[in-house]
Design a protein around this motif. Sequence first.
Motif, mmCIF file in Angstrom:
data_model
loop_
_atom_site.group_PDB
_atom_site.id
_atom_site.type_symbol
_atom_site.label_atom_id
_atom_site.label_comp_id
_atom_site.label_asym_id
_atom_site.label_seq_id
_atom_site.Cartn_x
_atom_site.Cartn_y
_atom_site.Cartn_z
ATOM 1 N N PHE A 152 -36.237 87.273 3.481
ATOM 2 C CA PHE A 152 -37.164 86.224 2.906
ATOM 3 C C PHE A 152 -38.939 86.463 3.042
ATOM 4 N N TYR A 153 -39.190 86.751 4.301
ATOM 5 C CA TYR A 153 -40.618 86.854 4.401
ATOM 6 C C TYR A 153 -41.203 88.074 3.474
ATOM 7 N N GLN A 154 -40.474 89.236 3.191
ATOM 8 C CA GLN A 154 -40.685 90.506 2.412
ATOM 9 C C GLN A 154 -40.678 89.856 1.172
ATOM 10 N N GLY A 155 -39.808 89.063 0.616
ATOM 11 C CA GLY A 155 -39.900 88.200 -0.628
ATOM 12 C C GLY A 155 -41.087 87.560 -0.910
ATOM 13 N N ILE A 156 -41.328 86.868 0.199
ATOM 14 C CA ILE A 156 -42.749 86.016 -0.111
ATOM 15 C C ILE A 156 -43.677 86.977 -0.116
ATOM 16 N N TYR A 157 -43.930 88.127 0.708
ATOM 17 C CA TYR A 157 -44.940 88.905 0.364
ATOM 18 C C TYR A 157 -45.047 89.420 -0.849
ATOM 19 N N GLU A 158 -44.311 89.894 -1.428
ATOM 20 C CA GLU A 158 -44.306 90.374 -2.888
ATOM 21 C C GLU A 158 -44.388 89.208 -3.992
ATOM 22 N N SER A 159 -44.055 87.800 -3.701
ATOM 23 C CA SER A 159 -44.423 87.031 -4.462
ATOM 24 C C SER A 159 -45.852 86.637 -4.450
ATOM 25 N N LEU A 160 -46.472 86.855 -3.387
ATOM 26 C CA LEU A 160 -47.958 86.349 -3.356
ATOM 27 C C LEU A 160 -48.934 87.511 -3.957
ATOM 28 N N LYS A 161 -49.932 87.188 -4.569
ATOM 29 C CA LYS A 161 -50.980 88.077 -4.783
ATOM 30 C C LYS A 161 -51.481 88.943 -3.732
ATOM 31 N N GLU A 162 -52.527 89.767 -4.220
ATOM 32 C CA GLU A 162 -53.095 90.821 -3.013
ATOM 33 C C GLU A 162 -53.746 90.240 -1.816
ATOM 34 N N ASP A 163 -54.280 88.969 -2.106
ATOM 35 C CA ASP A 163 -54.719 88.237 -0.821
ATOM 36 C C ASP A 163 -53.962 86.773 -0.808
ATOM 37 N N GLY A 164 -52.894 86.926 -0.790
ATOM 38 C CA GLY A 164 -51.904 85.612 -0.724
ATOM 39 C C GLY A 164 -51.641 85.409 0.668
ATOM 40 N N LEU A 165 -51.245 84.073 1.080
ATOM 41 C CA LEU A 165 -50.869 83.877 2.548
ATOM 42 C C LEU A 165 -49.704 82.879 2.283
ATOM 43 N N HIS A 195 -36.113 82.273 -6.650
ATOM 44 C CA HIS A 195 -37.318 82.086 -7.437
ATOM 45 C C HIS A 195 -38.554 83.123 -7.010
ATOM 46 N N ILE A 196 -38.657 83.311 -5.553
ATOM 47 C CA ILE A 196 -39.693 84.317 -5.290
ATOM 48 C C ILE A 196 -39.132 85.529 -5.765
ATOM 49 N N HIS A 197 -38.088 85.971 -5.625
ATOM 50 C CA HIS A 197 -37.569 87.235 -6.449
ATOM 51 C C HIS A 197 -37.931 87.464 -7.783
ATOM 52 N N ASP A 198 -38.053 86.285 -8.531
ATOM 53 C CA ASP A 198 -38.085 86.555 -9.845
ATOM 54 C C ASP A 198 -39.816 86.098 -10.250
ATOM 55 N N HIS A 199 -40.399 86.259 -9.280
ATOM 56 C CA HIS A 199 -41.997 86.032 -9.538
ATOM 57 C C HIS A 199 -42.671 86.766 -8.554
ATOM 58 N N LYS A 200 -42.893 88.085 -9.067
ATOM 59 C CA LYS A 200 -43.638 88.797 -7.828
ATOM 60 C C LYS A 200 -45.084 88.926 -8.417
#
Lengths: 275, 275
Positions: free
Chosen positions: A171-184, A141-146
């Motif tokens: 997984f953490y890299q995928g989360i990073y890319e799935s987050l917006k520019e100020d995401g957490l 899911h996270i890889h499909d939702h950048k």
Amino acid sequence: MELWYTEKQTDNFGITAKIKQTYVHEQTQFQELAMIETEEWGNMLVLDGMVMTTVRDEFVYHEMVAHPALFTHPNPENVLVVGGGDGGVIREVLKHPKVKKAVLVDIDGKVIEYSKQYLPSIAGKLEDPRVSVQVDDGFKHIHDHKNTYDVILADTTEPVGPAVHLFTRGFYQGIYESLKEDGLFVAQTDNPWFKADLIRSVNRDVKEVFPIVRVYTANIPTYPSGLWTFTMGSKKHDPLNVKPEDIAELDTKYYTPRLHQAAFALPKFVEDLTK
Amino acid sequence: MELWYTEKQTDNFGITAKIKQTYVHEQTQFQELAMIETEEWGNMLVLDGMVMTTVRDEFVYHEMVAHPALFTHPNPENVLVVGGGDGGVIREVLKHPKVKKAVLVDIDGKVIEYSKQYLPSIAGKLEDPRVSVQVDDGFKHIHDHKNTYDVILADTTEPVGPAVHLFTRGFYQGIYESLKEDGLFVAQTDNPWFKADLIRSVNRDVKEVFPIVRVYTANIPTYPSGLWTFTMGSKKHDPLNVKPEDIAELDTKYYTPRLHQAAFALPKFVEDLTK
């Protein structure tokens, strides 16, 4: 006759809880699932032999996964929960009026189904119109939702069984890319008494991906050692900059505005795992 | 053959620990005493069926009884420990160079004797020249020593057996009178998950005697629920006024300068017990 559920939390230590009845005990497509009624904790969900949640103490875990993150991000409109099929984290997320959409992605539909049936006080908000429940692989899911989410909450099982790839740098890299520019994001990261190596390696991995990394703890009596850690990785916002007076009072039983920063003050032996 | 020590912490919940051997199991003049070697926690002292201390996790309890009090009092020269025959609190007290005299009064000489034999890493400092060890009734001791101590630390068992009168208003009044004009005390006050009524009643009682009353917590994995409370009563000095920069770095594994204030930030359901 007395029946007791005994969980070996290590090879040499565990907890034991008196049982009234077992509602469900089956092998799903992904894991061994049990739903048990206990005397002390009420209904209890057990996956692969580990307590996931109980009616009596669930508020600690669910509040402490959700609120530190949602009060650190100034405008958490889009939130993803990976795992968390019992719906407890979603319930806490929805307490934040800024949240417009909360997506739950759990790989095991049976967890969702039985939680709705046997844990209604926890799962009841999965029907909320702001929630989208998807039975799918969180990693996929996270890889499909950048560049999609403001906050991602990883409410996973331990790194055995279906969650094993959810404790990796990928997984953490995928989360990073799935987050917006100020995401957490926040992930549950087990306990420092029996899983010190895991906390150390997760901390190292998350630091390679996120510029701001903070660990905090909460007391969860039915989890190993009673001391649980959570790791927050953030692109921009620092949870330590959030003041008590900036935090709205919510209807909670564990989290408070004053506890927000205090939860990040670690016992020395835990702090040492993050250096 | 596997031997396990199982402690029912409530009628319906407990912990279980694999045993290597039992060194001592006897009825002393005051209580049932067992000294057990466990796989997970090392040697463990059990009184009246309750874990008192283990070699592996003892540092949490002993540091958190001693340091918040000793860093709140500006000049803790004379310190009394009531109970605490294993010597762990005394060991932490002696880390403070301002301490000139530390008196230990435990009613059960057998606890002291077996701790010296089987828990040397905990009891080793009982031979220090600054320490006076007295086998006596702590209640009687404080009534015989008015206006004597800067800090009193009540390291008692639960309010059953010999410690039952150490959780009463009369005891706190006695402590008040045994303290000097700017003295303060700390008592262990059990856990909020299973003993909420006790915490509420102790808090009410201590507030009737001391003008400043503060509750703090620490994680102790071998104690019921893993979340332990401590209550501080003070005549003059407030632990919340102590800043991290005022706290000297000590050789500790749990307590830190930053944790000092954070430990007083209570989970909501615990805070509610103190109102």
